[in-house]
Design an enzyme around this catalytic site. Structure first.
Site, PDB file in Angstrom:
ATOM      1  N   GLY A   4       4.013  -3.417  -3.638  1.00 49.01           N
ATOM      2  CA  GLY A   4       3.949  -3.631  -5.027  1.00 49.01           C
ATOM      3  C   GLY A   4       4.193  -2.421  -5.740  1.00 49.01           C
ATOM      4  N   ARG A   5       3.465  -1.429  -5.705  1.00 47.18           N
ATOM      5  CA  ARG A   5       3.768  -0.107  -6.383  1.00 47.18           C
ATOM      6  C   ARG A   5       4.812   0.467  -6.154  1.00 47.18           C
ATOM      7  NH1 ARG A   5      -0.933   2.919  -7.979  1.00 47.18           N
ATOM      8  NH2 ARG A   5      -2.009   1.611  -6.212  1.00 47.18           N
TER       9      ARG A   5
ATOM     10  N   TYR B 115      -9.129   4.802 -12.714  1.00 51.47           N
ATOM     11  CA  TYR B 115      -9.020   5.448 -11.467  1.00 51.47           C
ATOM     12  C   TYR B 115      -8.695   6.884 -11.680  1.00 51.47           C
ATOM     13  CZ  TYR B 115      -7.482   0.555 -10.631  1.00 51.47           C
ATOM     14  OH  TYR B 115      -6.921  -0.495 -10.450  1.00 51.47           O
TER      15      TYR B 115
ATOM     16  N   GLY C  23       0.799  -1.206  -0.164  1.00 51.95           N
ATOM     17  CA  GLY C  23       0.103  -0.244  -0.030  1.00 51.95           C
ATOM     18  C   GLY C  23       0.873   1.344   0.071  1.00 51.95           C
TER      19      GLY C  23
ATOM     20  N   CYS D 295     -11.910   2.710 -28.970  1.00 44.43           N
ATOM     21  CA  CYS D 295     -13.144   3.304 -29.205  1.00 44.43           C
ATOM     22  C   CYS D 295     -14.016   3.363 -28.150  1.00 44.43           C
ATOM     23  CB  CYS D 295     -13.807   2.396 -30.196  1.00 44.43           C
ATOM     24  SG  CYS D 295     -13.001   2.713 -32.023  1.00 44.43           S
TER      25      CYS D 295
HETATM   26  N1  LLP Z   1      -1.405  -7.086  -0.557  1.00 44.78           N
HETATM   27  C1  LLP Z   1      -2.588  -6.993  -0.903  1.00 44.78           C
HETATM   28  C2  LLP Z   1      -3.448  -7.975  -0.186  1.00 44.78           C
HETATM   29  C3  LLP Z   1      -3.119  -6.240  -2.096  1.00 44.78           C
HETATM   30  O1  LLP Z   1      -4.489  -6.342  -2.213  1.00 44.78           O
HETATM   31  C4  LLP Z   1      -2.188  -5.423  -2.694  1.00 44.78           C
HETATM   32  C5  LLP Z   1      -2.662  -4.733  -4.006  1.00 44.78           C
HETATM   33  C6  LLP Z   1      -0.940  -5.412  -2.490  1.00 44.78           C
HETATM   34  C7  LLP Z   1      -0.615  -6.211  -1.367  1.00 44.78           C
HETATM   35  C8  LLP Z   1       0.014  -4.492  -3.265  1.00 44.78           C
HETATM   36  O2  LLP Z   1      -0.461  -3.081  -2.882  1.00 44.78           O
HETATM   37  P1  LLP Z   1       0.527  -1.785  -3.504  1.00 44.78           P
HETATM   38  O3  LLP Z   1       1.982  -1.859  -2.362  1.00 44.78           O
HETATM   39  O4  LLP Z   1       0.885  -2.146  -4.845  1.00 44.78           O
HETATM   40  O5  LLP Z   1      -0.168  -0.863  -3.064  1.00 44.78           O
HETATM   41  N2  LLP Z   1      -4.542  -1.475  -9.790  1.00 44.78           N
HETATM   42  C9  LLP Z   1      -4.578  -0.492  -8.909  1.00 44.78           C
HETATM   43  C10 LLP Z   1      -3.928  -0.932  -7.187  1.00 44.78           C
HETATM   44  C11 LLP Z   1      -4.575  -2.198  -6.896  1.00 44.78           C
HETATM   45  C12 LLP Z   1      -4.042  -2.574  -5.646  1.00 44.78           C
HETATM   46  C13 LLP Z   1      -4.669  -3.979  -5.253  1.00 44.78           C
HETATM   47  N3  LLP Z   1      -4.065  -4.754  -4.352  1.00 44.78           N
HETATM   48  C14 LLP Z   1      -3.946   0.714  -9.414  1.00 44.78           C
HETATM   49  O6  LLP Z   1      -3.289   0.543 -10.374  1.00 44.78           O
HETATM   50  O7  LLP Z   1      -3.731   1.663  -8.591  1.00 44.78           O
END
Ligand code: LLP
Length: 413
Positions: A275-276, A316, A239, A342
């Site tokens: 992740g991000r 988003y 997150g 499209c």
């Molecule tokens: N752990 C869980 C249980 C999650 O659901 C997620 C992301 C992560 C870790 C990794 O989160 P991060 O560190 O990347 O924030 N497609 C969306 C983001 C969806 C995130 C889903 N879950 C976007 O492009 O902003």
């Protein structure tokens, strides 16, 4: 470090001019920087160095095998949400023993595969899923290691589509039901409680919601231990946000201070699922201008990347900065940068000030390393982009551009 920076007037990834990649590979193409990925991973792991922890990179953010392999070499584990992601981790040489499996809809087949691969932890999201996991464990003659993902009912203060920690969300089990579920699990022969898990949302830019959620979850962890559950792991999810335009997310150090202060009383080994924050600013999407289209109300710039290649703006209302691969002087004009798909939502950049682009000119959508290619589709029968990994002065294609014949693989006319 700024892996993507201008040298003279030419935008580079590390030592490589991005226009050289665009000319060789074509567009649209995703380009990632190995140095940026490595540096960010090290920064996060060093921030937690004083505390037992395992980073489980969240595969959904970017699942290219080369990136999974790079993180494996740095010692990373993985956070997966499907059998497909587990297969990718294994294909890249990743360790299932360092992998946690989340998601509200794991099938019994996926669970059985993960169990036999030696997965570290199942993050279970409902009472019925716990029963299904128990059945899978009993069939295999083993106890499946699990953590309950609890929903702390905290507002993550992020876009409503990527918030997961409110009562109204489909994720996790209600906080109040956790104690009873662990007690129930203790009587099951096919599961073993090893941890507790939460994740309140993505692109978090404030520490207060993290602190609120983790304090609640740490309390619950201590309560569960006192009730005799032999827990080892506290999984704090992912997150951590990044800067797309003017956001000021916590640094990894500030993030670590917040997390560690909240979870200190537990003595648990921390599992982190970034992740991000590891890949977002380590990637860009290259695109070429097809046409300019001045109308009565605005000027459209049509590029060859569309919402099928990068869906974040359409889904988003996300902002991705746009930079020319070769800077030019000139007067700024307001433009909407749109793709060929499209759909009216195929707007990649709205109301941006740019020197009026020329036909054929190359641009980069910045901060596209996370949830870019991993969310790409072939909508409008558009083959998905190529992916390139830069390392110093060297670069290589780590995924070929999809071919038109790939579009109907498996179909029968
Ligand atoms: N752990 C869980 C249980 C999650 O659901 C997620 C992301 C992560 C870790 C990794 O989160 P991060 O560190 O990347 O924030 N497609 C969306 C983001 C969806 C995130 C889903 N879950 C976007 O492009 O902003």
């Amino acid at each position: 470090m700024t892996a993507f920076a201008y040298r003279k007037s030419s935008l580079h990834a590390e030592g490589v001019p991005l226009s050289a990649i665009a000319d060789a590979v074509g567009t649209p193409t995703y380009v990632y920087s190995a140095a940026a990925l490595t540096e960010r991973f090290r920064e996060v792991t060093e921030a937690f160095a004083g505390h037992p922890h395992l980073i489980c990179y969240s595969v959904k953010a970017n699942s290219n095998l080369a990136i999974l392999k790079l993180f494996t070499a740095l010692g990373s584990g993985f956070d997966i949400v499907s059998g497909g992601e587990l297969a990718r981790v294994k294909q890249a040489g990743g360790d299932a023993g360092k992998t946690v499996f989340a998601g509200v809809g794991k099938t019994p087949d996926e669970m059985a595969q993960a169990l036999s691969s030696g997965i570290r932890l199942f993050n279970v999201e409902s009472a019925e899923e716990l029963e299904a996991l128990d059945a899978v464990g009993r069939r295999a003659g083993r106890r499946a290691p699990f953590a309950l993902r609890v929903n702390p009912d905290v507002d993550a203060r992020t876009h409503r589509y990527i918030a997961t920690g409110l009562k109204t969300s489909k994720f996790g089990v209600p906080f109040e039901e956790a104690v009873a579920l662990y007690a129930k699990a203790k009587k099951m022969k096919g599961v073993q409680a090893l941890g507790l898990d939460c994740h309140i949302g993505s692109q978090l830019t404030r520490t207060a919601p993290m602190r609120a959620a983790l304090t609640k979850v740490a309390d619950l962890y201590v309560t569960l231990k006192a009730k005799g559950h032999a827990l080892e792991y506290l999984d704090v999810g992912g997150g951590l946000g990044i800067t797309y335009s003017d956001e000021t997310p916590p640094s990894p150090q500030e993030y670590a201070r917040t997390v560690l202060a909240a979870v200190k009383p537990t003595g648990a080994t921390l599992l982190l699922e970034p992740g991000r924050s590891l890949v977002g600013n380590a990637g860009v999407l290259l695109t070429r201008v097809l046409y300019r289209k001045p109308t009565e109300t605005r000027t459209f710039v049509v590029v060859d990347a569309g919402m099928n290649d990068l869906i974040r703006p359409a889904l988003y209302e996300a902002h991705h900065a746009l930079q020319p691969l070769v800077k030019r002087r000139g007067k700024d004009v307001q433009v909407d940068v749109v793709g060929p798909v499209c759909e009216s939502t195929d707007v990649l950049a709205k109301g941006r000030s740019l020197v009026l682009p020329r036909q054929g000119e190359l641009f980069a959508f910045m901060s596209a390393g996370a949830y870019g290619m991993s969310m790409a589709s072939t909508y409008n029968s558009r083959p998905r982009p190529a992916e390139v990994l830069v390392d110093g002065e060297a670069w290589r294609v780590v995924r070929e551009r999809e071919r038109v014949e790939d579009l109907w693989r498996g179909e029968r006319a």
